[in-house]
Design an enzyme around this catalytic site. Structure first.
Site, mmCIF file in Angstrom:
data_model
loop_
_atom_site.group_PDB
_atom_site.id
_atom_site.type_symbol
_atom_site.label_atom_id
_atom_site.label_comp_id
_atom_site.label_asym_id
_atom_site.label_seq_id
_atom_site.Cartn_x
_atom_site.Cartn_y
_atom_site.Cartn_z
ATOM 1 N N SER A 102 34.063 46.203 29.460
ATOM 2 C CA SER A 102 33.184 47.326 29.815
ATOM 3 C C SER A 102 32.193 46.995 30.923
ATOM 4 C CB SER A 102 32.431 47.808 28.569
ATOM 5 O OG SER A 102 31.714 46.750 27.996
ATOM 6 N N THR A 205 27.701 48.774 28.189
ATOM 7 C CA THR A 205 26.945 48.441 29.398
ATOM 8 C C THR A 205 26.025 47.287 29.075
ATOM 9 O OG1 THR A 205 26.918 50.713 30.213
ATOM 10 C CG2 THR A 205 25.099 49.325 30.906
ATOM 11 N N THR A 223 27.841 48.175 34.559
ATOM 12 C CA THR A 223 28.912 48.676 33.685
ATOM 13 C C THR A 223 30.165 49.031 34.480
ATOM 14 O OG1 THR A 223 29.365 50.306 31.916
ATOM 15 C CG2 THR A 223 28.293 51.141 33.883
ATOM 16 N N ARG A 233 33.956 59.320 38.706
ATOM 17 C CA ARG A 233 32.947 59.624 37.684
ATOM 18 C C ARG A 233 31.845 58.541 37.705
ATOM 19 N NH1 ARG A 233 30.731 56.703 33.047
ATOM 20 N NH2 ARG A 233 30.031 58.234 31.541
ATOM 21 N N VAL A 234 30.610 58.977 37.730
ATOM 22 C CA VAL A 234 29.475 58.069 37.662
ATOM 23 C C VAL A 234 28.656 58.435 36.436
ATOM 24 C CG1 VAL A 234 27.318 57.388 38.799
ATOM 25 C CG2 VAL A 234 29.400 57.686 40.156
ATOM 26 N N GLY A 235 28.317 57.434 35.648
ATOM 27 C CA GLY A 235 27.542 57.693 34.436
ATOM 28 C C GLY A 235 26.054 57.505 34.661
ATOM 29 N N ASP A 236 25.347 57.233 33.579
ATOM 30 C CA ASP A 236 23.891 57.063 33.650
ATOM 31 C C ASP A 236 23.469 55.721 34.253
ATOM 32 O OD1 ASP A 236 25.120 55.899 31.293
ATOM 33 O OD2 ASP A 236 23.091 55.341 30.684
ATOM 34 N N THR A 256 22.647 52.220 26.839
ATOM 35 C CA THR A 256 24.105 52.118 26.741
ATOM 36 C C THR A 256 24.587 53.252 25.839
ATOM 37 O OG1 THR A 256 25.993 50.742 26.129
ATOM 38 C CG2 THR A 256 24.008 50.463 24.811
ATOM 39 N N GLY A 257 25.755 53.767 26.136
ATOM 40 C CA GLY A 257 26.277 54.887 25.355
ATOM 41 C C GLY A 257 26.937 55.883 26.284
ATOM 42 N N GLY A 259 27.132 58.183 28.943
ATOM 43 C CA GLY A 259 26.230 58.472 30.052
ATOM 44 C C GLY A 259 25.903 59.942 30.190
HETATM 45 N N1 ASP Z 1 26.531 54.370 29.735
HETATM 46 C C1 ASP Z 1 27.795 53.932 30.254
HETATM 47 C C2 ASP Z 1 28.431 55.058 31.018
HETATM 48 O O1 ASP Z 1 28.375 56.177 30.568
HETATM 49 C C3 ASP Z 1 28.751 53.447 29.207
HETATM 50 C C4 ASP Z 1 28.127 52.724 28.023
HETATM 51 O O2 ASP Z 1 27.075 52.134 28.143
HETATM 52 O O3 ASP Z 1 28.694 52.753 26.916
HETATM 53 O O4 ASP Z 1 29.039 54.795 32.024
#
Ligand code: ASP
Length: 344
Positions: A102, A205, A223, A233-236, A256-257, A259
């Site tokens: 990850s 992350t 991450t 795709r871009v997350g948080d 983390t989680g 995004g």
């Molecule tokens: N937050 C990250 C994302 O959405 C993934 C994660 O931390 O689980 O890209």
């Protein structure tokens, strides 16, 4: 909890629905899946019970794998490196770990089999920040993000232009797709072709926050995002205020989680503001999760949002909605994994 169930009303949102359809099927062999739903009871102390037992310098990071990263940060700092060096090189430990699917090298690719990485770096001194998103071909996006912060007047570079910048800065491009990650992607594709619609919840992350003896605060976040994500795709994680926020006068938070459930609420900025109002780091993380759950009008257990935080005094904290979420805390004397406050 499948990824699609953690997103808000996917049926009503065509863009999110496309992401979900793209995401495909569960990667059953993924260790993180098991970690997310692990039994909340284990031998690790609750973070609330140990929040005040650390002294500066202190590092806190997301997940069990954050422990080796924080220990590396401590080693760099105590060896005479700057706090920025300590945070950056600590994060390298996770980025270069091929068994970690990850983050960085060995991360699961996107739906087209390309590893795209997101990272950001933030220094509490005058709120300096740098960030890269959808970066291909460099195993240490955290270093590229730091370089954006230190050598450009900008905060964020993305895609091909981030690649060109990294090359110009002397970073060596390399293939990031390991055989193991490629096989995981092949399995996902095959399952998709067979009509399976289940999605993967493989996404973690490293968010790592550091505070030194002088009260200087630095944080980083890195991450590979959601496994088999829609390309681009871009997350948080690379978004300042969402996956990471550092305020030199107050403290820092990292996430983390999922995004999509963090970035619509500027999760980490919110936590730092709650700490500014007097909440402890754990209270602030929990308050942010309650805010998100209230906004979503759903139980927290459906969201997959998890945070770590520290304040300028050296108090640490964490809260999350994933039963398997853990945080690592390391100071000059101790190194441990702790159980964040669980919100369901
Ligand atoms: N937050 C990250 C994302 O959405 C993934 C994660 O931390 O689980 O890209």
């Amino acid at each position: 909890m499948r990824y699609e169930e953690t997103l808000r009303n996917p049926e009503r949102n065509p863009m999110k629905r496309r992401v979900l359809l793209q995401a495909g099927v569960a990667a059953t062999s993924v260790a993180t899946t098991a970690m997310r739903s692990a039994n909340a009871q284990d031998g690790n102390p609750e973070v609330g019970a140990i929040a005040d037992s650390f002294s500066r310098p202190v590092f806190i990071a997301t997940w069990n794998f954050g422990q080796a990263a924080c220990e590396r940060s401590r080693e760099v700092l105590l060896g005479g490196g700057s706090l920025k060096d300590a945070v950056e090189r600590g994060i390298h430990v996770a980025e270069l770990d091929a068994s970690n699917h990850s983050v960085g090298y060995g991360g699961f690719p996107n739906a087209q089999g390309v590893v795209q990485l997101d990272a950001c770096f933030m220094d509490g001194l005058r709120q300096q920040a740098g960030s890269v998103a959808a970066l291909e071909g460099f195993p240490n996006p955290i270093s590229v993000a730091r370089r954006v912060m230190e050598t450009t007047p900008h905060v964020m570079l993305v895609g091909d232009d981030a690649v060109a910048f990294a090359k110009k800065q002397g970073f060596q491009p390399q293939d990031l797709l390991t055989e193991e990650a490629r096989l995981g992607w092949e399995r996902w594709k095959t399952a998709q072709q067979q009509g399976e619609s289940a999605t993967t919840d493989s996404h973690d992350t490293i968010s790592l926050l550091g505070l030194n003896a002088d009260g200087h605060i630095v944080g980083g976040c890195s991450t590979s995002g959601l496994a088999f994500k829609l390309p681009g795709r871009v997350g948080d994680s690379p978004i300042i205020g969402s996956g990471l926020y550092v305020d030199g006068e107050v403290g820092a938070a990292g996430a983390t989680g999922v995004g999509e459930n963090i970035m619509r609420y500027c999760g980490c900025f919110l936590i730092v503001e709650f700490m500014r109002q007097g909440m402890s780091p754990t209270e602030a993380c929990a308050a942010a999760i309650r805010r998100i759950a209230a906004g979503e009008q759903r139980p927290a257990s459906e969201l997959s949002v998890n945070f770590v935080a520290l304040n300028k005094a050296g108090q640490v904290g964490a809260a999350g909605t994933d039963k398997g979420f853990r945080c690592a805390v390391v100071d000059g004397r101790q190194s441990l994994v702790a159980r964040p406050q669980l919100l369901q």
